[in-house]
Write a protein that holds these residues in place. Structure first.
Motif, PDB file in Angstrom:
ATOM      1  N   UNK A 142      29.764  -2.474 -15.507  1.00  6.48           N
ATOM      2  CA  UNK A 142      28.978  -1.914 -15.466  1.00  6.48           C
ATOM      3  C   UNK A 142      29.397   0.022 -15.443  1.00  6.48           C
ATOM      4  N   UNK A 143      28.319   0.253 -16.453  1.00  7.63           N
ATOM      5  CA  UNK A 143      28.850   2.187 -15.972  1.00  7.63           C
ATOM      6  C   UNK A 143      28.277   2.984 -15.313  1.00  7.63           C
ATOM      7  N   UNK A 144      26.876   2.307 -14.879  1.00  5.66           N
ATOM      8  CA  UNK A 144      26.850   2.945 -13.597  1.00  5.66           C
ATOM      9  C   UNK A 144      26.024   2.525 -12.429  1.00  5.66           C
ATOM     10  N   UNK A 145      25.834   2.431 -11.269  1.00  3.99           N
ATOM     11  CA  UNK A 145      25.221   1.520 -10.219  1.00  3.99           C
ATOM     12  C   UNK A 145      24.425   2.642  -9.378  1.00  3.99           C
ATOM     13  N   UNK A 146      23.499   2.339  -9.185  1.00  5.65           N
ATOM     14  CA  UNK A 146      22.476   3.366  -8.576  1.00  5.65           C
ATOM     15  C   UNK A 146      21.763   2.227  -7.474  1.00  5.65           C
ATOM     16  N   UNK A 147      21.598   2.770  -6.611  1.00  5.34           N
ATOM     17  CA  UNK A 147      21.447   1.835  -5.327  1.00  5.34           C
ATOM     18  C   UNK A 147      20.179   3.261  -4.796  1.00  5.34           C
ATOM     19  N   UNK A 148      19.560   2.311  -4.443  1.00  4.93           N
ATOM     20  CA  UNK A 148      18.747   2.736  -3.527  1.00  4.93           C
ATOM     21  C   UNK A 148      16.589   1.739  -3.621  1.00  4.93           C
ATOM     22  N   UNK A 149      15.985   2.374  -2.793  1.00  2.00           N
ATOM     23  CA  UNK A 149      14.803   1.693  -1.997  1.00  2.00           C
ATOM     24  C   UNK A 149      13.862   2.612  -2.769  1.00  2.00           C
ATOM     25  N   UNK A 150      12.535   1.837  -3.759  1.00  2.00           N
ATOM     26  CA  UNK A 150      12.586   0.983  -3.231  1.00  2.00           C
ATOM     27  C   UNK A 150      12.613   0.033  -4.346  1.00  2.00           C
ATOM     28  N   UNK A 183      10.289  11.644  -3.311  1.00  2.00           N
ATOM     29  CA  UNK A 183       9.511  11.725  -4.712  1.00  2.00           C
ATOM     30  C   UNK A 183       9.315   9.379  -4.488  1.00  2.00           C
ATOM     31  N   UNK A 184      10.488   8.954  -4.729  1.00  3.13           N
ATOM     32  CA  UNK A 184      10.418   7.696  -4.953  1.00  3.13           C
ATOM     33  C   UNK A 184       9.231   6.587  -4.564  1.00  3.13           C
ATOM     34  N   UNK A 185       8.069   6.908  -4.264  1.00  3.93           N
ATOM     35  CA  UNK A 185       6.798   5.787  -3.071  1.00  3.93           C
ATOM     36  C   UNK A 185       5.831   5.961  -4.773  1.00  3.93           C
ATOM     37  N   UNK A 186       4.961   4.238  -4.190  1.00  4.01           N
ATOM     38  CA  UNK A 186       3.660   3.970  -5.795  1.00  4.01           C
ATOM     39  C   UNK A 186       2.721   3.208  -4.006  1.00  4.01           C
ATOM     40  N   UNK A 187       1.610   2.754  -4.621  1.00  2.00           N
ATOM     41  CA  UNK A 187       1.044   1.706  -4.323  1.00  2.00           C
ATOM     42  C   UNK A 187       0.782   0.427  -5.723  1.00  2.00           C
ATOM     43  N   UNK A 188       1.316  -0.737  -4.699  1.00  2.00           N
ATOM     44  CA  UNK A 188       0.131  -1.357  -5.929  1.00  2.00           C
ATOM     45  C   UNK A 188      -0.245  -2.814  -5.549  1.00  2.00           C
ATOM     46  N   UNK A 189      -0.630  -3.599  -6.060  1.00  2.00           N
ATOM     47  CA  UNK A 189      -1.468  -4.251  -5.945  1.00  2.00           C
ATOM     48  C   UNK A 189      -1.135  -6.234  -6.812  1.00  2.00           C
ATOM     49  N   UNK A 190      -0.946  -6.521  -6.679  1.00  2.02           N
ATOM     50  CA  UNK A 190      -0.445  -7.936  -8.157  1.00  2.02           C
ATOM     51  C   UNK A 190      -1.501  -8.932  -7.368  1.00  2.02           C
ATOM     52  N   UNK A 191      -2.327  -9.471  -8.280  1.00  2.00           N
ATOM     53  CA  UNK A 191      -3.343 -10.541  -8.322  1.00  2.00           C
ATOM     54  C   UNK A 191      -2.438 -12.080  -9.029  1.00  2.00           C
ATOM     55  N   UNK A 192      -2.578 -12.850  -7.901  1.00  2.00           N
ATOM     56  CA  UNK A 192      -1.445 -14.250  -8.155  1.00  2.00           C
ATOM     57  C   UNK A 192      -1.859 -15.393  -7.880  1.00  2.00           C
ATOM     58  N   UNK A 193      -2.325 -16.183  -8.985  1.00  2.00           N
ATOM     59  CA  UNK A 193      -3.891 -17.039  -8.944  1.00  2.00           C
ATOM     60  C   UNK A 193      -2.567 -18.533  -9.303  1.00  2.00           C
ATOM     61  N   UNK A 194      -3.221 -19.006  -8.302  1.00  2.00           N
ATOM     62  CA  UNK A 194      -2.143 -20.411  -7.970  1.00  2.00           C
ATOM     63  C   UNK A 194      -0.602 -20.524  -8.264  1.00  2.00           C
ATOM     64  N   UNK A 195       0.007 -19.477  -7.501  1.00  2.00           N
ATOM     65  CA  UNK A 195       0.980 -18.876  -7.611  1.00  2.00           C
ATOM     66  C   UNK A 195       2.002 -18.688  -9.001  1.00  2.00           C
ATOM     67  N   UNK A 204       1.142  -1.376  -0.176  1.00  2.00           N
ATOM     68  CA  UNK A 204      -0.408  -0.247  -0.255  1.00  2.00           C
ATOM     69  C   UNK A 204       1.222   1.040   0.580  1.00  2.00           C
ATOM     70  N   UNK A 205       1.778   0.751   0.367  1.00  2.00           N
ATOM     71  CA  UNK A 205       3.212   2.527   0.185  1.00  2.00           C
ATOM     72  C   UNK A 205       4.265   1.750   0.525  1.00  2.00           C
ATOM     73  N   UNK A 206       4.908   1.454  -0.662  1.00  2.00           N
ATOM     74  CA  UNK A 206       6.420   0.832  -1.606  1.00  2.00           C
ATOM     75  C   UNK A 206       6.909   2.434  -1.850  1.00  2.00           C
ATOM     76  N   UNK A 207       8.045   2.105  -0.769  1.00  2.00           N
ATOM     77  CA  UNK A 207       9.147   3.182  -0.986  1.00  2.00           C
ATOM     78  C   UNK A 207       8.227   4.319   0.787  1.00  2.00           C
ATOM     79  N   UNK A 208       7.529   3.331   1.528  1.00  2.00           N
ATOM     80  CA  UNK A 208       7.342   3.776   2.468  1.00  2.00           C
ATOM     81  C   UNK A 208       7.723   4.911   3.397  1.00  2.00           C
ATOM     82  N   UNK A 209       9.361   4.712   3.794  1.00  2.00           N
ATOM     83  CA  UNK A 209      10.061   5.017   4.325  1.00  2.00           C
ATOM     84  C   UNK A 209      10.246   6.195   3.405  1.00  2.00           C
ATOM     85  N   UNK A 210      10.200   6.611   2.445  1.00  2.00           N
ATOM     86  CA  UNK A 210      10.673   7.965   1.259  1.00  2.00           C
ATOM     87  C   UNK A 210       9.497   8.699   1.569  1.00  2.00           C
TER      88      UNK A 210
END
Length: 277
Positions: free
Chosen positions: A197-205, A113-125, A101-107
């Motif tokens: 690699x050329x550039x490495x980014x490290x952050x959440x989420x 600005x790096x946060x979102x809301x996600x919903x994924x339906x899983x059917x039989x894994x 419900x708050x992906x990147x909540x700590x942000x």
């Protein structure tokens, strides 16, 4: 989930809305929940203790879930909800909503600005559909198993890069209190990628990096450990955008895997080589 594509899940039960219609309604629900979080976004939320931080995180989750869960329940009355967004591993048979419900909540709490809301339906894994909304940009990313990935209705495709040395790659920590072994593995993998690699980014989420892989802006993302809610939305988006999904050693990825790699096909093998050192 196979290395490069999803296996086709069983169809929606007879008499129910099609999965395409269900995805459209899920996207509406995610946007409605995200609007609640946008109203709560602004100043840095001060906290002096871990307990205060956890209460603030939970308040954001509860605000979004108060909108999201009732709407998704109306869409699929028999689908169950994964209660722990940090949980991993296989799910029991049937349909499950995997929500962040708050992906990147700590942000969000730090007025970043790096946060979102996600919903994924899983059917039989098997992930069937996912919707991810970024309230501050108004963007909605969606994917339907076997039918592609989209940004606001426009098809997405991963990068056509074929040289890791020209690639922008990214990683993220799975949780604040990582096991020491995982922390050291993250550190060594970042060092290896800094050489290759050329550039490495490290952050959440993680999800926001995976959106960028699906859109061809980032060439590869990897992570050690991780929860279903962290990885399933982005894994489906990247796979449906033509990317390759595996563990860090190139084996088929499942929620039971100890590592995760999503990459453009042209750099996947090189990324596996780097991460397997």
């Amino acid at each position: 989930m196979p290395e490069s594509t999803q296996s086709t899940p069983s169809a929606a039960p007879a008499g129910s809305a099609s999965d395409a219609d269900l995805l459209a309604q899920t996207a509406i629900a995610v946007r409605a929940a995200a609007s609640v979080l946008r109203e709560r976004f602004g100043d840095v939320v001060r906290h002096r203790t871990r307990e205060e931080l956890m209460r603030a995180l939970a308040a954001n989750d509860d605000a979004a879930l108060g909108v999201l869960r009732p709407r998704l329940t109306l869409l699929r009355p028999d689908a169950r909800f994964v209660e722990d967004e940090l949980a991993g591993g296989a799910l029991p048979p049937g349909e499950w909503w995997v929500l962040d419900p708050a992906e990147g909540n700590v942000n969000h709490l730090h007025a970043l600005p790096e946060w979102a809301v996600t919903a994924t339906l899983v059917r039989d894994n098997q992930p069937v559909l996912t919707a991810v909304h970024l309230p501050l940009t108004g963007e909605t990313y969606t994917a339907l198993a076997g039918a592609g990935a989209r940004l606001d209705g426009r098809p997405l495709h991963v990068s056509r890069t074929t040289d890791l040395g020209l690639s922008l790659v990214a990683t993220s920590q799975a949780r604040p209190d990582e096991d020491e072994k995982v922390v050291r593995r993250i550190g060594s993998s970042i060092t290896a990628m800094l050489f290759d690699a050329l550039v490495v980014r490290t952050s959440v989420p993680a999800t926001l990096h995976l959106l960028n892989v699906a859109a061809g802006r980032i060439d590869a993302f990897w992570q050690f450990a991780g929860a279903r809610a962290d990885l399933l939305p982005g894994a489906l988006l990247v796979a449906e955008a033509g990317g390759r999904i595996s563990d860090a050693e190139g084996r088929p990825w499942t929620p039971l895997s100890e590592s995760f790699l999503a990459a453009a096909p042209g750099v996947h093998t090189e990324a596996v080589t780097t991460l397997s050192r």
